[in-house]
Design a protein around this motif. Structure first.
Motif, mmCIF file in Angstrom:
data_model
loop_
_atom_site.group_PDB
_atom_site.id
_atom_site.type_symbol
_atom_site.label_atom_id
_atom_site.label_comp_id
_atom_site.label_asym_id
_atom_site.label_seq_id
_atom_site.Cartn_x
_atom_site.Cartn_y
_atom_site.Cartn_z
ATOM 1 N N LEU A 4 -16.978 -4.935 7.945
ATOM 2 C CA LEU A 4 -16.505 -3.763 7.220
ATOM 3 C C LEU A 4 -15.644 -4.237 6.065
ATOM 4 C CD1 LEU A 4 -15.414 -1.678 10.345
ATOM 5 C CD2 LEU A 4 -17.528 -1.430 9.061
ATOM 6 N N VAL A 5 -15.854 -3.657 4.905
ATOM 7 C CA VAL A 5 -15.105 -4.059 3.716
ATOM 8 C C VAL A 5 -14.512 -2.827 3.061
ATOM 9 C CG1 VAL A 5 -15.187 -5.205 1.485
ATOM 10 C CG2 VAL A 5 -16.635 -6.032 3.365
ATOM 11 N N GLU A 6 -13.194 -2.771 3.009
ATOM 12 C CA GLU A 6 -12.508 -1.668 2.368
ATOM 13 C C GLU A 6 -12.179 -2.015 0.925
ATOM 14 O OE1 GLU A 6 -10.913 -1.920 6.693
ATOM 15 O OE2 GLU A 6 -11.389 -3.294 5.041
ATOM 16 N N SER A 7 -12.133 -0.980 0.099
ATOM 17 C CA SER A 7 -11.754 -1.152 -1.295
ATOM 18 C C SER A 7 -11.215 0.165 -1.820
ATOM 19 C CB SER A 7 -12.942 -1.629 -2.123
ATOM 20 O OG SER A 7 -13.982 -0.667 -2.102
ATOM 21 N N GLY A 8 -10.662 0.106 -3.028
ATOM 22 C CA GLY A 8 -10.208 1.323 -3.688
ATOM 23 C C GLY A 8 -8.715 1.532 -3.680
ATOM 24 N N GLY A 9 -7.988 0.669 -2.989
ATOM 25 C CA GLY A 9 -6.542 0.800 -2.974
ATOM 26 C C GLY A 9 -5.934 0.369 -4.292
ATOM 27 N N GLY A 10 -4.628 0.504 -4.387
ATOM 28 C CA GLY A 10 -3.941 0.094 -5.597
ATOM 29 C C GLY A 10 -2.590 0.757 -5.708
ATOM 30 N N LEU A 11 -2.029 0.645 -6.890
ATOM 31 C CA LEU A 11 -0.740 1.256 -7.185
ATOM 32 C C LEU A 11 -0.988 2.583 -7.873
ATOM 33 C CD1 LEU A 11 2.374 1.026 -7.370
ATOM 34 C CD2 LEU A 11 2.037 -0.117 -9.572
ATOM 35 N N VAL A 12 -0.417 3.625 -7.342
ATOM 36 C CA VAL A 12 -0.650 4.953 -7.897
ATOM 37 C C VAL A 12 0.652 5.739 -7.881
ATOM 38 C CG1 VAL A 12 -1.346 5.910 -5.665
ATOM 39 C CG2 VAL A 12 -2.148 6.987 -7.755
ATOM 40 N N GLY A 15 1.768 12.041 -6.372
ATOM 41 C CA GLY A 15 1.070 13.202 -6.889
ATOM 42 C C GLY A 15 -0.360 12.916 -7.313
ATOM 43 N N GLY A 16 -0.691 11.644 -7.434
ATOM 44 C CA GLY A 16 -2.032 11.270 -7.827
ATOM 45 C C GLY A 16 -2.999 11.269 -6.653
ATOM 46 N N SER A 17 -4.218 10.793 -6.925
ATOM 47 C CA SER A 17 -5.262 10.755 -5.903
ATOM 48 C C SER A 17 -5.937 9.398 -5.881
ATOM 49 C CB SER A 17 -6.322 11.824 -6.190
ATOM 50 O OG SER A 17 -5.776 13.115 -6.152
ATOM 51 N N GLU A 64 -5.268 16.777 7.831
ATOM 52 C CA GLU A 64 -6.230 17.651 7.175
ATOM 53 C C GLU A 64 -5.524 18.428 6.075
ATOM 54 O OE1 GLU A 64 -8.468 19.901 9.934
ATOM 55 O OE2 GLU A 64 -10.109 20.194 8.536
ATOM 56 N N GLY A 65 -6.192 18.474 4.941
ATOM 57 C CA GLY A 65 -5.576 19.129 3.791
ATOM 58 C C GLY A 65 -5.477 18.160 2.630
ATOM 59 N N ILE A 82 -7.662 10.769 -0.761
ATOM 60 C CA ILE A 82 -6.280 11.172 -0.505
ATOM 61 C C ILE A 82 -5.757 11.846 -1.766
ATOM 62 C CG2 ILE A 82 -4.035 10.470 0.375
ATOM 63 C CD1 ILE A 82 -5.295 7.751 1.089
ATOM 64 N N ASN A 83 -5.345 13.074 -1.626
ATOM 65 C CA ASN A 83 -4.815 13.832 -2.751
ATOM 66 C C ASN A 83 -3.309 13.997 -2.619
ATOM 67 O OD1 ASN A 83 -7.422 14.353 -3.868
ATOM 68 N ND2 ASN A 83 -7.735 15.944 -2.325
ATOM 69 N N ASN A 84 -2.680 14.296 -3.759
ATOM 70 C CA ASN A 84 -1.242 14.548 -3.776
ATOM 71 C C ASN A 84 -0.492 13.450 -3.019
ATOM 72 O OD1 ASN A 84 1.179 15.844 -4.267
ATOM 73 N ND2 ASN A 84 0.982 17.234 -2.513
ATOM 74 N N LEU A 85 -0.709 12.212 -3.449
ATOM 75 C CA LEU A 85 -0.120 11.068 -2.746
ATOM 76 C C LEU A 85 1.402 11.147 -2.737
ATOM 77 C CD1 LEU A 85 -2.660 8.530 -4.078
ATOM 78 C CD2 LEU A 85 -1.940 8.578 -1.679
#
Length: 111
Positions: A4-12, A15-17, A64-65, A82-85
């Motif tokens: 399994l390989v995860e990606s897409g993380g970072g510094l945000v 309020g971002g997504s 949820e939400g 993930i919304n509204n971080l």
């Protein structure tokens, strides 16, 4: 053992997504539930959500939400949006298939 390989993380900014990806391979990935968890230093691992092979979903308490999990069966990828971080979302996020998990992708939320 499933890779399994995860990606897409970072510094945000708060309020971002973000949309995280968990890529796998083979029928075992397509035919089994995939779950997302996260863990921050000094905290217990926290269950976020899972998606079943029939695309039914289940979320952890209070997830949820702002969190949305969905599967692209053709590409063998499970996404976690993930919304509204929030600052407290800062953690290492990883996906699980049974007892197998990836290395994770780090999400850091700043003000």
């Amino acid at each position: 053992q499933v890779q399994l390989v995860e990606s897409g993380g970072g510094l945000v900014q708060a309020g971002g997504s973000l949309t995280l990806s968990c890529a796998g391979s083979g029928d075992i990935f397509r035919d089994n539930p995939i779950a997302w968890y996260r863990q921050s230093p000094g905290k217990q691992r926290e269950f976020l959500a899972f998606v079943a092979s029939n695309n039914a979903t289940h979320y952890g308490d209070s997830m949820e939400g702002r969190f949305s999990i969905f599967r692209d069966t053709e590409k063998a990828i499970v996404y976690l949006q993930i919304n509204n971080l929030k600052l407290e979302d800062t953690a290492l996020y990883f996906c699980h298939l049974g007892s197998d998990r990836g290395q994770g992708t780090q999400v850091t939320v700043s003000t």
